[in-house]
Motif scaffolding. Structure first.
Motif, PDB file in Angstrom:
ATOM      1  N   MET A  52       0.868  -1.201   0.000  1.00  0.00           N
ATOM      2  CA  MET A  52       0.000   0.000   0.000  1.00  0.00           C
ATOM      3  C   MET A  52       0.890   1.232   0.000  1.00  0.00           C
ATOM      4  SD  MET A  52      -3.214   1.223   1.343  1.00  0.00           S
ATOM      5  CE  MET A  52      -3.381   2.905   0.824  1.00  0.00           C
ATOM      6  N   GLU A  53       0.804   1.992  -1.052  1.00  0.00           N
ATOM      7  CA  GLU A  53       1.667   3.164  -1.196  1.00  0.00           C
ATOM      8  C   GLU A  53       0.872   4.418  -0.858  1.00  0.00           C
ATOM      9  OE1 GLU A  53       5.203   4.577  -1.391  1.00  0.00           O
ATOM     10  OE2 GLU A  53       4.768   2.446  -1.570  1.00  0.00           O
ATOM     11  N   HIS A  54       1.584   5.449  -0.470  1.00  0.00           N
ATOM     12  CA  HIS A  54       0.895   6.700  -0.141  1.00  0.00           C
ATOM     13  C   HIS A  54       0.253   7.320  -1.376  1.00  0.00           C
ATOM     14  CE1 HIS A  54       1.464   8.530   3.854  1.00  0.00           C
ATOM     15  NE2 HIS A  54       2.061   7.388   4.012  1.00  0.00           N
ATOM     16  N   PRO A  55      -0.876   8.004  -1.199  1.00  0.00           N
ATOM     17  CA  PRO A  55      -1.483   8.641  -2.360  1.00  0.00           C
ATOM     18  C   PRO A  55      -0.608   9.755  -2.935  1.00  0.00           C
ATOM     19  CG  PRO A  55      -2.790   9.006  -0.366  1.00  0.00           C
ATOM     20  CD  PRO A  55      -1.706   8.096  -0.004  1.00  0.00           C
ATOM     21  N   ILE A  56      -0.129  10.656  -2.075  1.00  0.00           N
ATOM     22  CA  ILE A  56       0.677  11.783  -2.568  1.00  0.00           C
ATOM     23  C   ILE A  56       1.950  11.862  -1.734  1.00  0.00           C
ATOM     24  CG2 ILE A  56       0.690  14.242  -3.085  1.00  0.00           C
ATOM     25  CD1 ILE A  56      -2.385  14.098  -2.442  1.00  0.00           C
ATOM     26  N   LEU A  57       3.092  11.864  -2.409  1.00  0.00           N
ATOM     27  CA  LEU A  57       4.345  12.127  -1.695  1.00  0.00           C
ATOM     28  C   LEU A  57       5.020  13.265  -2.443  1.00  0.00           C
ATOM     29  CD1 LEU A  57       5.661   8.525  -1.106  1.00  0.00           C
ATOM     30  CD2 LEU A  57       4.721  10.070   0.565  1.00  0.00           C
ATOM     31  N   PHE A  58       5.163  14.409  -1.771  1.00  0.00           N
ATOM     32  CA  PHE A  58       5.486  15.590  -2.579  1.00  0.00           C
ATOM     33  C   PHE A  58       6.914  15.560  -3.105  1.00  0.00           C
ATOM     34  CE2 PHE A  58       7.518  17.180   1.116  1.00  0.00           C
ATOM     35  CZ  PHE A  58       8.328  18.209   0.704  1.00  0.00           C
TER      36      PHE A  58
END
Lengths: 240, 66
Positions: free
Chosen positions: A1-7
């Protein structure tokens, strides 16, 4: 499960660097651009820049910034001196304080949307654990020489064939438990937050988990520092 | 708080001991002795692992310094 947004990953992708979408990339550059690496570098930059800004020049009568850092460092050193004595605490202080000052912001960072905890990757926690494990055996060998084996043979000599494998298993289990505890707690927090943000983000659903996340971050930092202190202290003590 | 963080780590350490014991026995059986001794080393080292976990509990219960 990956993060939706990684800036940071978004910025790196905009720059044209290969950001891996799985857990690890295949080339060296994409390994370096993995989220846990980039956020580790962000924390390293923060740890270098933040004290420079807030502390300025060290003075005889400390200002508020210097006071804060002195309280942090002094509290940590006192905490370590409780367990291993003043002199040994001063010797072990650089390594264990580095872990403390790195793990706390690393755990806390995942609470902000768009950031990720580097400690929610097993690579980071396993690396730190292996450093602690190798160091405490090195200290044991340095302080006791060949007699360090007395730590593993148990109280009576005729129990040695039974106690030796048990103590060795128990010692290797330290690697597993120390790394998986930190990784599991922080990964659980991250995953839960990501799921809650997607499902009930509009109704402040993640708010209680954010509060619990602060608690988990602080407690896990304390556990890691306390256990690495205890392991090092135990290796330097005499066998009972 | 310190006691909570020490005793909160008991569970995962016990299970880690069991898994390390099992893994060592499995390795000895299947890699080192090429399946000739198959169930025995796994079982013996699983026993060692379980015993190591309970010994960790015992030593923690004997500590009086905190």
């Amino acid at each position: 499960m990956e993060h939706p947004i990684l800036f940071i990953s978004l910025i790196l992708e905009a720059l044209g660097l290969p950001v891996p979408h799985g857990p690890v990339g295949d080339t060296l550059l994409s390994k370096l651009c993995a989220p846990y690496m980039t956020y580790t570098w962000l924390i390293m930059a923060l740890l270098i820049i933040l004290p420079k800004i807030t502390m300025g020049k060290t003075e005889m009568v400390p200002g508020s910034g210097q006071n804060f850092w002195e309280a942090c460092v002094g509290g940590l050193e006192g905490f370590m001196a409780e367990h291993m004595g003043e002199k040994r605490a001063a010797m072990m202080f650089p390594m264990i304080a580095t872990f403390a000052f790195y793990i706390l912001p690393a755990n806390m960072m995942g609470l902000i949307p768009g950031f990720m905890s580097p400690t929610s990757s097993l690579n980071i926690t396993l690396a730190m654990t292996l450093i602690v494990w190798v160091t405490h055996h090195f200290l044991g060998l340095k302080y006791h020489g060949i007699k360090y084996i007395n730590h593993f043979t148990g109280p009576m000599w005729w129990l040695m064939p039974l106690m030796l494998p048990i103590e060795i298993i128990s010692n290797i289990a330290r690697i597993l438990s120390l790394s998986i505890r930190l990784f599991g707690n922080i990964m659980a927090k991250e995953t839960l937050l990501a799921i809650l943000f997607m499902l009930v983000g509009a109704f402040f659903g993640p708010l209680p988990i954010l509060c619990l996340g602060v608690l988990v971050s602080v407690v896990q930092t304390m556990v890691f520092v306390l256990l690495s202190t205890l392991y090092c202290a135990g290796a330097m003590e005499h066998a009972h | 708080m310190k006691m909570v963080s020490i005793f909160g780590t008991v569970g995962i350490h016990v299970s880690a001991c069991v898994f390390i014991g099992l893994g060592m026995g499995y390795y000895l059986d299947h890699k080192l002795f090429k399946d000739k001794t198959t169930p025995w080393f796994t079982l013996i080292f699983l026993g060692f692992g379980i015993f190591a976990g309970f010994k960790h509990l015992y030593t923690l219960s004997k500590r009086k310094d905190f």
